[in-house]
Write a protein that holds these residues in place. Structure first.
Motif, PDB file in Angstrom:
ATOM      1  N   THR A   1       0.765  -1.228  -0.132  1.00  0.00           N
ATOM      2  CA  THR A   1       0.043   0.051  -0.115  1.00  0.00           C
ATOM      3  C   THR A   1       0.781   1.189   0.106  1.00  0.00           C
ATOM      4  O   THR A   1       1.700   1.563   0.878  1.00  0.00           O
ATOM      5  N   TYR A   2       0.569   2.097  -1.055  1.00  0.00           N
ATOM      6  CA  TYR A   2       1.482   3.403  -1.137  1.00  0.00           C
ATOM      7  C   TYR A   2       1.094   4.505  -0.540  1.00  0.00           C
ATOM      8  O   TYR A   2      -0.364   4.819  -0.867  1.00  0.00           O
ATOM      9  N   GLU A   3       1.928   5.460  -0.111  1.00  0.00           N
ATOM     10  CA  GLU A   3       1.344   6.448   0.255  1.00  0.00           C
ATOM     11  C   GLU A   3       1.144   7.521  -0.835  1.00  0.00           C
ATOM     12  O   GLU A   3       1.915   7.300  -1.787  1.00  0.00           O
ATOM     13  N   SER A   4       0.521   8.543  -0.514  1.00  0.00           N
ATOM     14  CA  SER A   4       0.281   9.657  -1.600  1.00  0.00           C
ATOM     15  C   SER A   4       1.652  10.253  -2.013  1.00  0.00           C
ATOM     16  O   SER A   4       2.706  10.586  -1.169  1.00  0.00           O
ATOM     17  N   GLY A   5       2.074  10.226  -3.313  1.00  0.00           N
ATOM     18  CA  GLY A   5       3.303  10.706  -3.878  1.00  0.00           C
ATOM     19  C   GLY A   5       4.159   9.689  -4.393  1.00  0.00           C
ATOM     20  O   GLY A   5       5.213   9.955  -4.845  1.00  0.00           O
ATOM     21  N   PHE A   6       3.943   8.210  -3.917  1.00  0.00           N
ATOM     22  CA  PHE A   6       4.676   7.126  -4.256  1.00  0.00           C
ATOM     23  C   PHE A   6       3.956   6.341  -5.122  1.00  0.00           C
ATOM     24  O   PHE A   6       2.779   6.172  -4.709  1.00  0.00           O
ATOM     25  N   VAL A   7       4.672   5.796  -5.932  1.00  0.00           N
ATOM     26  CA  VAL A   7       3.858   4.724  -7.053  1.00  0.00           C
ATOM     27  C   VAL A   7       4.702   3.375  -7.212  1.00  0.00           C
ATOM     28  O   VAL A   7       6.009   3.507  -6.971  1.00  0.00           O
ATOM     29  N   ILE A   8       3.862   2.488  -7.284  1.00  0.00           N
ATOM     30  CA  ILE A   8       4.448   1.203  -7.737  1.00  0.00           C
ATOM     31  C   ILE A   8       5.629   0.950  -8.825  1.00  0.00           C
ATOM     32  O   ILE A   8       6.617   0.137  -8.500  1.00  0.00           O
ATOM     33  N   ASP A   9       5.295   1.613  -9.801  1.00  0.00           N
ATOM     34  CA  ASP A   9       6.292   1.745 -10.887  1.00  0.00           C
ATOM     35  C   ASP A   9       7.650   2.201 -10.353  1.00  0.00           C
ATOM     36  O   ASP A   9       8.570   1.621 -11.021  1.00  0.00           O
ATOM     37  N   LYS A  10       7.581   3.298  -9.720  1.00  0.00           N
ATOM     38  CA  LYS A  10       8.810   3.719  -9.285  1.00  0.00           C
ATOM     39  C   LYS A  10       9.488   3.073  -8.173  1.00  0.00           C
ATOM     40  O   LYS A  10      10.739   3.021  -7.970  1.00  0.00           O
ATOM     41  N   PHE A  11       8.720   2.503  -6.994  1.00  0.00           N
ATOM     42  CA  PHE A  11       9.137   1.842  -6.008  1.00  0.00           C
ATOM     43  C   PHE A  11       8.577   0.362  -5.640  1.00  0.00           C
ATOM     44  O   PHE A  11       7.716   0.376  -4.711  1.00  0.00           O
ATOM     45  N   PRO A  12       8.866  -0.375  -6.696  1.00  0.00           N
ATOM     46  CA  PRO A  12       8.253  -1.735  -6.294  1.00  0.00           C
ATOM     47  C   PRO A  12       8.613  -2.335  -5.294  1.00  0.00           C
ATOM     48  O   PRO A  12       9.914  -2.369  -4.764  1.00  0.00           O
ATOM     49  N   ILE A  13       7.857  -3.090  -4.454  1.00  0.00           N
ATOM     50  CA  ILE A  13       7.993  -3.644  -3.205  1.00  0.00           C
ATOM     51  C   ILE A  13       7.767  -5.287  -3.385  1.00  0.00           C
ATOM     52  O   ILE A  13       6.566  -5.441  -3.878  1.00  0.00           O
ATOM     53  N   SER A  14       8.720  -6.003  -2.714  1.00  0.00           N
ATOM     54  CA  SER A  14       8.599  -7.576  -2.750  1.00  0.00           C
ATOM     55  C   SER A  14       8.192  -7.921  -1.146  1.00  0.00           C
ATOM     56  O   SER A  14       8.850  -7.344  -0.304  1.00  0.00           O
ATOM     57  N   ARG A  15       7.375  -8.711  -0.869  1.00  0.00           N
ATOM     58  CA  ARG A  15       7.206  -9.291   0.655  1.00  0.00           C
ATOM     59  C   ARG A  15       6.920 -10.807   0.386  1.00  0.00           C
ATOM     60  O   ARG A  15       5.859 -11.198   0.716  1.00  0.00           O
ATOM     61  N   PRO A  16       8.053 -11.614   0.234  1.00  0.00           N
ATOM     62  CA  PRO A  16       7.901 -13.109  -0.145  1.00  0.00           C
ATOM     63  C   PRO A  16       7.383 -13.853   1.062  1.00  0.00           C
ATOM     64  O   PRO A  16       7.023 -14.778   0.933  1.00  0.00           O
ATOM     65  N   ASN A  17       7.721 -13.176   2.265  1.00  0.00           N
ATOM     66  CA  ASN A  17       7.557 -14.052   3.516  1.00  0.00           C
ATOM     67  C   ASN A  17       7.650 -13.221   4.632  1.00  0.00           C
ATOM     68  O   ASN A  17       7.862 -12.004   4.471  1.00  0.00           O
ATOM     69  N   LEU A  18       7.505 -13.644   5.764  1.00  0.00           N
ATOM     70  CA  LEU A  18       7.342 -12.743   7.066  1.00  0.00           C
ATOM     71  C   LEU A  18       8.524 -12.369   7.679  1.00  0.00           C
ATOM     72  O   LEU A  18       8.390 -11.547   8.533  1.00  0.00           O
ATOM     73  N   THR A  19       9.541 -12.388   7.031  1.00  0.00           N
ATOM     74  CA  THR A  19      10.951 -11.925   7.778  1.00  0.00           C
ATOM     75  C   THR A  19      11.680 -11.091   6.697  1.00  0.00           C
ATOM     76  O   THR A  19      12.723 -10.509   6.880  1.00  0.00           O
ATOM     77  N   PHE A  20      11.023 -10.994   5.341  1.00  0.00           N
ATOM     78  CA  PHE A  20      11.947 -10.332   4.488  1.00  0.00           C
ATOM     79  C   PHE A  20      11.121  -9.333   3.514  1.00  0.00           C
ATOM     80  O   PHE A  20       9.802  -9.937   3.309  1.00  0.00           O
ATOM     81  N   SER A  21      11.794  -8.413   3.117  1.00  0.00           N
ATOM     82  CA  SER A  21      10.983  -7.450   1.997  1.00  0.00           C
ATOM     83  C   SER A  21      12.214  -6.791   1.159  1.00  0.00           C
ATOM     84  O   SER A  21      13.174  -6.504   1.891  1.00  0.00           O
ATOM     85  N   THR A  22      11.928  -6.539  -0.114  1.00  0.00           N
ATOM     86  CA  THR A  22      12.696  -5.543  -0.750  1.00  0.00           C
ATOM     87  C   THR A  22      12.051  -4.330  -1.292  1.00  0.00           C
ATOM     88  O   THR A  22      10.685  -4.589  -1.550  1.00  0.00           O
ATOM     89  N   LEU A  23      12.643  -3.211  -1.409  1.00  0.00           N
ATOM     90  CA  LEU A  23      12.322  -2.230  -2.013  1.00  0.00           C
ATOM     91  C   LEU A  23      13.336  -1.701  -3.251  1.00  0.00           C
ATOM     92  O   LEU A  23      14.600  -1.793  -3.091  1.00  0.00           O
ATOM     93  N   THR A  24      12.551  -1.643  -4.219  1.00  0.00           N
ATOM     94  CA  THR A  24      13.395  -1.123  -5.605  1.00  0.00           C
ATOM     95  C   THR A  24      13.418   0.137  -5.946  1.00  0.00           C
ATOM     96  O   THR A  24      12.201   0.631  -5.899  1.00  0.00           O
ATOM     97  N   VAL A  25      14.346   1.116  -5.943  1.00  0.00           N
ATOM     98  CA  VAL A  25      14.195   2.350  -6.603  1.00  0.00           C
ATOM     99  C   VAL A  25      14.718   2.408  -8.170  1.00  0.00           C
ATOM    100  O   VAL A  25      15.632   2.000  -8.349  1.00  0.00           O
TER     101      VAL A  25
END
Lengths: 114, 112
Positions: free
Chosen positions: B56-80
């Motif tokens: 869920t992205y906040e105002s001013g941030f979009v998925i195309d610019k900042f795609p996020i993965s959350r494959p499990n309950l202990t790990f996440s990635t943010l791509t710029v």
């Protein structure tokens, strides 16, 4: 809207007490936080207070909350040069039972003079 | 308390490229949060990442610019993505408990 305000700078002498103030606008805040950020470092959680409390003390740190005025303060007793850092105030409305969606102030830079 | 590890701690990237930042937590958490701290500024929430669903992205941030993965309950990635010098910031991962909210050490990104 949500807004958290802090004064930008505070300078104290070593051994004195420091008081950093913060005001917030959202009365539905659940928890309020104080974080410390040293140069080049991440955020260190110093302390937090639940919104129905007035005061919390933790060693040299005392947090006072005036919910009516939406005013939060952090008092550092016997301030040391190692306390020099930027201090951020933040509020959380909670989100699905997890505190992580925080609104931050701009930070107060504390300078401690020997 | 939760221990949060972020990689890389810092990077210098060419404009137009992408960087993926990793965040590892030492316990299972439902929600993870990504923040940006622009130079001399406060922290701004980019998005909230739940395992098994879209971020869920906040105002001013979009998925195309900042795609996020959350494959499990202990790990996440943010791509710029498609970086420009304006993306130069510290990016921080955060997790929240019932009361506390903890942050990783951050990734200091410089785009040249």
């Amino acid at each position: 809207g949500e807004d958290v305000e802090q004064s930008l700078f505070l300078s104290v002498r070593e051994g004195d007490s420091s008081v950093i103030n913060c005001t917030y606008t959202d009365s539905s805040s659940t928890y309020l936080y104080w974080y410390k950020q040293e140069p080049g470092a991440g955020l260190q959680l110093l302390t937090y207070i639940f919104s129905n409390m007035d005061m919390k003390q933790d060693q040299r740190l005392t947090v006072l909350l005036n919910k009516k005025d939406k005013h939060l303060s952090l008092r550092i007793a016997d301030t040391q040069t190692g306390d020099s850092a930027i201090y951020f105030c933040a509020e959380s409305m909670g989100y699905g039972g997890s505190q992580g969606n925080l609104i931050f102030g701009k930070g107060t830079k504390l300078s401690v003079k020997p | 308390s939760a221990v949060i590890s972020q990689k890389p701690s810092r990077d210098i990237c060419q404009r137009g490229t992408s960087l993926t930042i990793q965040c590892q937590v030492d316990s299972q958490v439902t929600m993870m949060f990504w923040y940006r701290q622009q130079p001399g500024q406060s922290l701004t929430l980019i998005a909230t990442a739940n395992q098994g669903s879209e971020a869920t992205y906040e105002s001013g941030f979009v998925i195309d610019k900042f795609p996020i993965s959350r494959p499990n309950l202990t790990f996440s990635t943010l791509t710029v993505s498609n970086m420009s010098p304006e993306d130069s910031s510290i990016y921080l991962c955060s997790v929240g408990g019932v009361a506390e909210a903890f942050f990783g050490q951050g990734t200091r990104l410089t785009v040249v």
